[in-house]
Design a protein around this motif. Sequence first.
Motif, PDB file in Angstrom:
ATOM      1  N   PRO A   1     -24.660 -21.707 -30.684  1.00  0.00           N
ATOM      2  CA  PRO A   1     -25.559 -22.117 -31.765  1.00  0.00           C
ATOM      3  C   PRO A   1     -26.467 -20.957 -32.151  1.00  0.00           C
ATOM      4  CG  PRO A   1     -26.250 -23.067 -29.678  1.00  0.00           C
ATOM      5  CD  PRO A   1     -24.934 -22.414 -29.425  1.00  0.00           C
ATOM      6  N   LEU A   2     -26.997 -20.984 -33.366  1.00  0.00           N
ATOM      7  CA  LEU A   2     -27.700 -19.806 -33.879  1.00  0.00           C
ATOM      8  C   LEU A   2     -29.055 -19.538 -33.218  1.00  0.00           C
ATOM      9  CD1 LEU A   2     -26.979 -19.357 -37.687  1.00  0.00           C
ATOM     10  CD2 LEU A   2     -26.830 -17.657 -35.873  1.00  0.00           C
ATOM     11  N   PHE A   3     -29.624 -20.507 -32.527  1.00  0.00           N
ATOM     12  CA  PHE A   3     -30.903 -20.203 -31.888  1.00  0.00           C
ATOM     13  C   PHE A   3     -30.744 -19.108 -30.838  1.00  0.00           C
ATOM     14  CE2 PHE A   3     -29.469 -23.415 -28.806  1.00  0.00           C
ATOM     15  CZ  PHE A   3     -29.967 -22.943 -27.591  1.00  0.00           C
ATOM     16  N   TRP A   4     -29.538 -18.877 -30.366  1.00  0.00           N
ATOM     17  CA  TRP A   4     -29.322 -17.792 -29.421  1.00  0.00           C
ATOM     18  C   TRP A   4     -29.698 -16.432 -30.031  1.00  0.00           C
ATOM     19  CZ3 TRP A   4     -24.054 -18.648 -26.443  1.00  0.00           C
ATOM     20  CH2 TRP A   4     -24.136 -19.837 -25.713  1.00  0.00           C
ATOM     21  N   ALA A   5     -29.558 -16.313 -31.337  1.00  0.00           N
ATOM     22  CA  ALA A   5     -29.896 -15.056 -32.022  1.00  0.00           C
ATOM     23  C   ALA A   5     -31.376 -14.960 -32.368  1.00  0.00           C
ATOM     24  CB  ALA A   5     -29.066 -14.916 -33.295  1.00  0.00           C
ATOM     25  N   HIS A   6     -32.148 -16.006 -32.064  1.00  0.00           N
ATOM     26  CA  HIS A   6     -33.545 -16.056 -32.484  1.00  0.00           C
ATOM     27  C   HIS A   6     -34.539 -15.980 -31.318  1.00  0.00           C
ATOM     28  CE1 HIS A   6     -31.674 -18.694 -35.878  1.00  0.00           C
ATOM     29  NE2 HIS A   6     -31.489 -17.410 -36.108  1.00  0.00           N
ATOM     30  N   TYR A   7     -34.379 -16.834 -30.317  1.00  0.00           N
ATOM     31  CA  TYR A   7     -35.444 -17.039 -29.336  1.00  0.00           C
ATOM     32  C   TYR A   7     -35.852 -15.765 -28.605  1.00  0.00           C
ATOM     33  CZ  TYR A   7     -34.939 -22.169 -29.712  1.00  0.00           C
ATOM     34  OH  TYR A   7     -34.899 -23.472 -30.132  1.00  0.00           O
ATOM     35  N   SER A   8     -34.884 -14.999 -28.112  1.00  0.00           N
ATOM     36  CA  SER A   8     -35.231 -13.780 -27.380  1.00  0.00           C
ATOM     37  C   SER A   8     -35.717 -12.679 -28.301  1.00  0.00           C
ATOM     38  CB  SER A   8     -34.024 -13.273 -26.583  1.00  0.00           C
ATOM     39  OG  SER A   8     -33.846 -14.009 -25.398  1.00  0.00           O
ATOM     40  N   HIS A   9     -35.435 -12.829 -29.591  1.00  0.00           N
ATOM     41  CA  HIS A   9     -35.715 -11.738 -30.525  1.00  0.00           C
ATOM     42  C   HIS A   9     -36.867 -12.042 -31.467  1.00  0.00           C
ATOM     43  CE1 HIS A   9     -32.343  -9.543 -28.983  1.00  0.00           C
ATOM     44  NE2 HIS A   9     -31.613 -10.641 -29.068  1.00  0.00           N
TER      45      HIS A   9
ATOM     46  N   LYS B   1     -25.639  -5.637 -33.892  1.00  0.00           N
ATOM     47  CA  LYS B   1     -24.285  -6.061 -34.264  1.00  0.00           C
ATOM     48  C   LYS B   1     -24.022  -7.477 -33.776  1.00  0.00           C
ATOM     49  CE  LYS B   1     -19.431  -4.837 -33.418  1.00  0.00           C
ATOM     50  NZ  LYS B   1     -18.532  -3.900 -32.671  1.00  0.00           N
ATOM     51  N   LEU B   2     -24.410  -7.757 -32.545  1.00  0.00           N
ATOM     52  CA  LEU B   2     -24.224  -9.084 -31.965  1.00  0.00           C
ATOM     53  C   LEU B   2     -24.843 -10.166 -32.840  1.00  0.00           C
ATOM     54  CD1 LEU B   2     -23.786 -11.061 -29.443  1.00  0.00           C
ATOM     55  CD2 LEU B   2     -26.057 -10.326 -28.744  1.00  0.00           C
ATOM     56  N   ASN B   3     -26.100  -9.991 -33.217  1.00  0.00           N
ATOM     57  CA  ASN B   3     -26.819 -11.036 -33.934  1.00  0.00           C
ATOM     58  C   ASN B   3     -26.439 -11.130 -35.398  1.00  0.00           C
ATOM     59  OD1 ASN B   3     -28.167 -11.808 -31.601  1.00  0.00           O
ATOM     60  ND2 ASN B   3     -29.930 -10.499 -31.989  1.00  0.00           N
ATOM     61  N   THR B   4     -26.196  -9.991 -36.038  1.00  0.00           N
ATOM     62  CA  THR B   4     -25.787 -10.067 -37.445  1.00  0.00           C
ATOM     63  C   THR B   4     -24.408 -10.717 -37.562  1.00  0.00           C
ATOM     64  OG1 THR B   4     -24.986  -7.778 -37.328  1.00  0.00           O
ATOM     65  CG2 THR B   4     -27.184  -8.120 -38.223  1.00  0.00           C
ATOM     66  N   HIS B   5     -23.509 -10.386 -36.660  1.00  0.00           N
ATOM     67  CA  HIS B   5     -22.192 -11.017 -36.688  1.00  0.00           C
ATOM     68  C   HIS B   5     -22.287 -12.501 -36.345  1.00  0.00           C
ATOM     69  CE1 HIS B   5     -19.469  -7.190 -36.312  1.00  0.00           C
ATOM     70  NE2 HIS B   5     -20.307  -7.130 -37.326  1.00  0.00           N
ATOM     71  N   HIS B   6     -23.165 -12.843 -35.405  1.00  0.00           N
ATOM     72  CA  HIS B   6     -23.349 -14.251 -35.043  1.00  0.00           C
ATOM     73  C   HIS B   6     -23.763 -15.064 -36.274  1.00  0.00           C
ATOM     74  CE1 HIS B   6     -25.285 -17.143 -31.844  1.00  0.00           C
ATOM     75  NE2 HIS B   6     -24.452 -17.762 -32.641  1.00  0.00           N
ATOM     76  N   ALA B   7     -24.751 -14.559 -37.004  1.00  0.00           N
ATOM     77  CA  ALA B   7     -25.214 -15.272 -38.196  1.00  0.00           C
ATOM     78  C   ALA B   7     -24.136 -15.309 -39.278  1.00  0.00           C
ATOM     79  CB  ALA B   7     -26.490 -14.627 -38.727  1.00  0.00           C
ATOM     80  N   GLN B   8     -23.446 -14.191 -39.459  1.00  0.00           N
ATOM     81  CA  GLN B   8     -22.395 -14.145 -40.484  1.00  0.00           C
ATOM     82  C   GLN B   8     -21.244 -15.089 -40.150  1.00  0.00           C
ATOM     83  OE1 GLN B   8     -21.863 -12.862 -43.393  1.00  0.00           O
ATOM     84  NE2 GLN B   8     -23.602 -11.491 -43.687  1.00  0.00           N
ATOM     85  N   ILE B   9     -20.921 -15.245 -38.875  1.00  0.00           N
ATOM     86  CA  ILE B   9     -19.864 -16.175 -38.481  1.00  0.00           C
ATOM     87  C   ILE B   9     -20.240 -17.600 -38.862  1.00  0.00           C
ATOM     88  CG2 ILE B   9     -18.803 -17.271 -36.454  1.00  0.00           C
ATOM     89  CD1 ILE B   9     -18.676 -14.405 -35.228  1.00  0.00           C
ATOM     90  N   HIS B  10     -21.485 -17.989 -38.611  1.00  0.00           N
ATOM     91  CA  HIS B  10     -21.931 -19.331 -38.989  1.00  0.00           C
ATOM     92  C   HIS B  10     -21.872 -19.506 -40.507  1.00  0.00           C
ATOM     93  CE1 HIS B  10     -23.733 -21.427 -35.381  1.00  0.00           C
ATOM     94  NE2 HIS B  10     -23.310 -20.284 -34.880  1.00  0.00           N
ATOM     95  N   TYR B  11     -22.290 -18.478 -41.216  1.00  0.00           N
ATOM     96  CA  TYR B  11     -22.238 -18.538 -42.679  1.00  0.00           C
ATOM     97  C   TYR B  11     -20.794 -18.695 -43.168  1.00  0.00           C
ATOM     98  CZ  TYR B  11     -22.442 -16.965 -47.529  1.00  0.00           C
ATOM     99  OH  TYR B  11     -22.291 -16.860 -48.887  1.00  0.00           O
ATOM    100  N   ARG B  12     -19.904 -17.868 -42.646  1.00  0.00           N
ATOM    101  CA  ARG B  12     -18.507 -17.923 -43.082  1.00  0.00           C
ATOM    102  C   ARG B  12     -17.872 -19.264 -42.720  1.00  0.00           C
ATOM    103  NH1 ARG B  12     -15.955 -11.844 -41.974  1.00  0.00           N
ATOM    104  NH2 ARG B  12     -17.514 -10.720 -43.223  1.00  0.00           N
TER     105      ARG B  12
END
Length: 460
Positions: A290-298, A315-326
């Motif tokens: 889930p996308l909160f993984w890209a938010h809480y620590s950062h 790269k990890l977080n931008t790709h994570h968000a882009q995957i959800h978007y796609r």
Amino acid sequence: MRVVFEFSLSLVFVVVIASLVAGCNGPKTLEKEEVISLDDTTVTSLSDEELMDLVQKETFNYFWEGAEPISGMARERIHMDGIYPSNDRDVVTTGGSGFGLMAILVGIERGFISREEALERYERVVDYLAKADRFHGAWPHWLHGPTGKTQPFSPKDDGGDLVETAFLVQGLLTIKEYFEAGSEREKQLARNIQQLWEEVEWDWYTQNGQDGLYWHWSPNFGWDMDFFVRGYNETLIMYVLAASSPTHPISKKAYDVGWARNGDISNGVIYYDLDTELDHYPGNTSPVGPLFWAHYSHMGLPPKGLKDEYGDYWKLNTHHAQIHYRHCVANPNNYEGYSGKCWGLTSSYSMKGYAGHRPDQDLGVISPTAALASMPYTPKESLAFLRFMYEEQDSLIGKYGPYDAFSFEHDWYLPRYLAIDQGPIPVMVENYRTGLLWKWFMKNGDVQRGLTKLGFSYEP
């Protein structure tokens, strides 16, 4: 090792075009010629900057006006319908309060409140935390707001919660740096925070010196929860702070064995034609979290330019968000409303209660915090979602900003909020705009030394 999950980008692009024509086909509360009135202006006339100001102010107010009055802490949840099935109106969240401390800093810088007003609130919170229940220096997940006593999160989760403590300390250290060079009163606040920070016994939570951190410890149940924390997930900040502690640090070996799983964390996969960079689940049982993984620590720890031997966190977080978007654009489940401007999955409320939403566990529920808090990673896509919400879906927005979640597919939403979902919105939007919280958190000397100890490089 790279595992490829078969989702064709050509399909994504076809659906993007279709979605731009169709839009997000959920129920709209206004006719096309109508607009939403806001203090003698209209949402449709607001610039992107003004729209970000608006959502930041509303979500900031969850932690300002909506705070539990005795502690000054963030309520775990605020239900505008007044219905609290678990009778938890006065329960406060430690991790969510860490996000709230940072949101209040946004409030100062955006002119929503004065520095003096914020200082008084911070003093109240810090004094409360010094007296509240702690377990080897770590706070529990929940506290009863009026008393500071532990509110069990589950039957055996009635002690220290090191992950929630890390989210709280991340906010406290950011505030400490912001005020440390100020007046004598502000310097005293910084000293009080430093004391709380030094009292957290991070090394205790290695369970008697084992390699890696454990999430919980209880004076009644000991280590019965037995949650050994391995990455990748939302808990990177816990390992960073544990390594950074000036009084109770963990070793680099604990990071390598615990978080990095002896290097197995580097086994990412290809999903929606993007490299996930790190393994989101041991054994690659699911491609992305889930996308909160890209938010809480950062919220404080800046991912841009942050690398270690295991991965590139930008790269990890931008790709994570882009995957959800796609995923939401491709919409393989044909859920009503998904599109290029209506996207984002994370853990939130749902028709089935609290649920973890991600591409391979998609219930048709959109959680606004997912797209909005991803603004540093997907600015165009996140701004499109922000404008969609305020221009076309005003019934999904209340006093404290967008409600926690909604589903056009199931014709469902509730006028309810969760602190851990509202908090990332003003903070991460501000990090996109100015890098404010990233700047102040990274000024902390202990954190800098901890990152070096763990082998991180950082080039802002």
